[in-house]
Design a protein around this motif. Sequence first.
Motif, short mmCIF file in Angstrom:
data_model
loop_
_atom_site.label_atom_id
_atom_site.label_comp_id
_atom_site.label_asym_id
_atom_site.label_seq_id
_atom_site.Cartn_x
_atom_site.Cartn_y
_atom_site.Cartn_z
N ARG A 197 1.09 -1.49 0.43
CA ARG A 197 0.46 0.33 0.14
C ARG A 197 1.29 0.90 0.44
N PHE A 198 0.53 1.88 -0.56
CA PHE A 198 1.25 3.28 -0.65
C PHE A 198 0.39 4.58 -0.58
N GLN A 199 1.55 5.85 0.56
CA GLN A 199 0.70 6.87 0.86
C GLN A 199 1.00 7.62 -0.66
N ILE A 200 0.39 8.98 -1.19
CA ILE A 200 0.32 9.96 -1.54
C ILE A 200 0.00 11.39 -0.90
N SER A 201 1.07 12.19 -1.18
CA SER A 201 0.67 13.55 -0.01
C SER A 201 0.25 14.14 -1.44
N LEU A 202 -1.10 14.30 -1.16
CA LEU A 202 -1.62 14.80 -2.42
C LEU A 202 -1.74 16.31 -2.67
N ASP A 203 -1.40 16.95 -1.38
CA ASP A 203 -0.98 18.78 -1.97
C ASP A 203 0.42 19.35 -2.73
N LYS A 204 1.16 17.65 -3.14
CA LYS A 204 1.95 18.14 -3.75
C LYS A 204 1.44 17.66 -4.78
N CYS A 205 0.71 17.06 -5.72
CA CYS A 205 0.00 16.78 -7.21
C CYS A 205 -0.41 17.54 -7.57
N HIS A 206 -0.39 16.97 -8.74
CA HIS A 206 -0.77 18.14 -9.81
C HIS A 206 -1.37 17.87 -10.39
N LEU A 207 -3.03 17.82 -11.30
CA LEU A 207 -3.16 17.60 -12.63
C LEU A 207 -3.52 18.80 -14.26
N PHE A 208 -3.16 17.86 -14.97
CA PHE A 208 -2.98 18.28 -16.26
C PHE A 208 -4.36 18.03 -17.14
N ASP A 209 -4.25 19.06 -18.26
CA ASP A 209 -5.23 18.56 -18.49
C ASP A 209 -4.65 17.64 -19.87
N ALA A 210 -5.59 16.64 -20.50
CA ALA A 210 -4.63 15.27 -21.24
C ALA A 210 -4.37 15.61 -22.41
N ASP A 211 -4.83 16.17 -23.69
CA ASP A 211 -4.75 16.64 -24.74
C ASP A 211 -3.63 18.12 -24.36
N SER A 212 -3.87 19.10 -23.78
CA SER A 212 -2.90 20.44 -23.90
C SER A 212 -1.44 20.01 -23.40
N GLY A 213 -1.84 19.44 -22.01
CA GLY A 213 -0.78 18.78 -21.13
C GLY A 213 -0.54 20.65 -20.16
N VAL A 214 -1.59 21.70 -20.15
CA VAL A 214 -1.48 22.05 -18.96
C VAL A 214 -2.39 22.09 -17.93
N ALA A 215 -1.28 22.57 -16.89
CA ALA A 215 -1.75 22.24 -15.75
C ALA A 215 -3.34 22.55 -15.27
N LEU A 216 -4.15 21.91 -14.09
CA LEU A 216 -5.71 22.93 -14.10
C LEU A 216 -6.08 23.04 -12.88
N ARG A 217 -4.55 24.58 -12.69
CA ARG A 217 -5.04 25.33 -11.30
C ARG A 217 -5.93 26.00 -10.98
N VAL A 218 -6.49 26.34 -10.24
CA VAL A 218 -7.58 26.93 -10.09
C VAL A 218 -7.10 28.55 -8.99
#
Lengths: 298, 361
Positions: free
Chosen positions: B340-361
């Motif tokens: 089982r692995f733990q992930i620090s979500l605060d340090k994770c990123h979300l990008f648009d799948a097509d353009s690769g651009v970060a989806l920050r709000v």
Amino acid sequence: MTRLRLPPWLVLLLPAIIILAAVVLVPLVLSFYSSFTAYQLTRPETLWKWIGTFNYRKAAGDANFWWAFGRTVLLLTIALNLEMLLGLGLAVMVSKVTTGQRLLRTAMMFPMMFSPVLVGFQFKFIFNDNVGLVNNALQSLGLTDVAIPWLVDGHLALFSIIFAEIWTSTSVFAILILAGLYAIPQDPVEAAKVDGCTPWQSFRFVTLPFLMPFIYIAMAIRSLDVARAYDIVQIMTNGGPARRTELLWTLIGRTAYVDARMGYANAMGYIAILLSIFFTIYFFRKLTAARSELGMGV
Amino acid sequence: MAQVQLQGIVKAYGALRVVHAIDLDIADGEFVVLVGPSGCGKSTTLRMIAGLEDISGGALRIGDRVVNDLPPRDRNISMVFQNYALYPHMTVRENLGFSLKIAKRAEAEIAKAVTEAAEILSLTPLLERKPGQLSGGQRQRVAMGRAIVRHPDVFLFDEPLSNLDAKLRTQMRVEIKKLHQRLGTTIVYVTHDQVEAMTLADRIVIMRDGRIEQIGTPLEVFETPVNTFVATFIGSPPMNLLAGRIAGGAVELADGTRLPIPPGHGAAEGRAVTFGVRADNIMPVGHALPPTAHMAEVEMEVQLSEPLGTETLLFAMLAGTEVQAKMLNPRPVPLGERLRFQISLDKCHLFDADSGVALRV
Ligand SMILES: Nc1ncnc2c1ncn2[C@@H]1O[C@H](COP(=O)(O)OP(=O)(O)O)[C@@H](O)[C@H]1O
Ligand SMILES: [Mg+2]
């Protein structure tokens, strides 16, 4: 009966040895031997008349021979230096051309494609005092109204010969220097630009040292060429007027075939060869020095 | 010393554009690193600043002058080349003093500047040698010495360390950093090595295909990459990217694994996205992952482990993608073990799948 069995390596090399002996060794030994005889082409029996170093001593005391020797060195010095400067200029200009460089390179080689004998005839015509192009042009332009004796006056004749030599052979320098220009690494040249060099300074301090080995190779080749110069001079002036354009090999040729004194001519020939050997060694030393200067090893 | 300003700088070879209108402001005394994969136009940009390459469009300012049409000699810059570009027929002393000699400085002044530069770079015992008698590292130092004797407004470095072996590279990196601290001169430094970029730069400029992808401090580009290209280019090992889709307010991976949307990011329901997590932020449970406000857990099968001493790199499969994770307090991990692995979500990123651009709000 036991046949004489030669070792196989000797059998295999024999054809080469025989050919080399026939075309190199025999003439060399024979000519060297004959330089110690009173050999005259017209009297074959003189080939056996041994006279020791007489021919050499005679050449050493012969003013005509030393004049021809000196004149050859003079011609060589002037022609090589001018050819080097012109060839360098030509190569640099051609290397800067962006379109049509191939064509220019080919055109640059044209003079080398003609037989020196034909070049001699051509310049003999160009410099002719009556019907020659040069005098006609000068007279038509009103620059002079006398027929300048290009090939008759001693100094002018030597000038005309040098002109013809340079016309035919500057491209030797140009093409070798051009090869050098293509081979120069771009980095140091760019570093020089960034270091504050003007185009002339980059050329002087960086490009030229890289070209020196190529220049010395061209010098070595051309020094051998000019030291045995014969054809152009023979055609244009025949060594004249009054021996004022006599070079080593026109003198030697005349002595051997006109005067038929083959033994004496051979002796002079061997002395003349020392000149070529000297220049070859000289320029190869320079070449080695220029290369080690560039850290290219020896 | 001077600032350097690139405004819409374009480089085209005929119809082929290799640098597309880039804008970059470099402050006086700043150490800026241009980094990107080979062929992205870093050298071309640097050579335009140096004046070795014509500028096809835009304006280049050094100090307060527009220098587009000035030859290199009038720009007061120094450049260190990848292949050293020393003058092979000159001794180290002559190489170092060459630019000053060209500038017609007094003999005594040249001697002093050369001695000083040789001192700084420990070249004093080598002054009478020719470049051919030097090792790669020594040549590199001569090239740097040649650049510093002139006290230029700007130093330009084009992959100066790429011909050195790994150990020497690290050593020279430190020397370059020290040199900058000591001289305070503006530096533009080109490299394809992100470690060099991270360690040296005040600001990193990440380039791709003749365009700037992101400009920022090493920490900024590491922590907030603007797209997947930057995210995978900066940092080692590269950030893990997992393809997924937003479903029910979470990221659903191909095999149905659900990961919460990282804080600070957001995307519409149903959107195809890429979830990014670095190896440092995904570790087996109980392996000292520093706890952050938002954590998640996944189970993965370990395929391979690479012990590095203080830590072990784990290669595991998640939803058909290979994921690299770290394990502090290493212990032997048998192949195929499910952890089982733990992930620090605060340090994770979300990008648009097509353009690769970060989806920050
Ligand atoms: N003289 C040239 N003619 C055409 N294309 C060139 C020329 N020089 C470089 N390029 C192209 O420009 C691009 C950028 O090159 P460069 O700046 O050297 O890349 P790098 O980021 O590796 O330093 C490359 O795709 C290269 O092929
Ligand atoms: Mg490059």
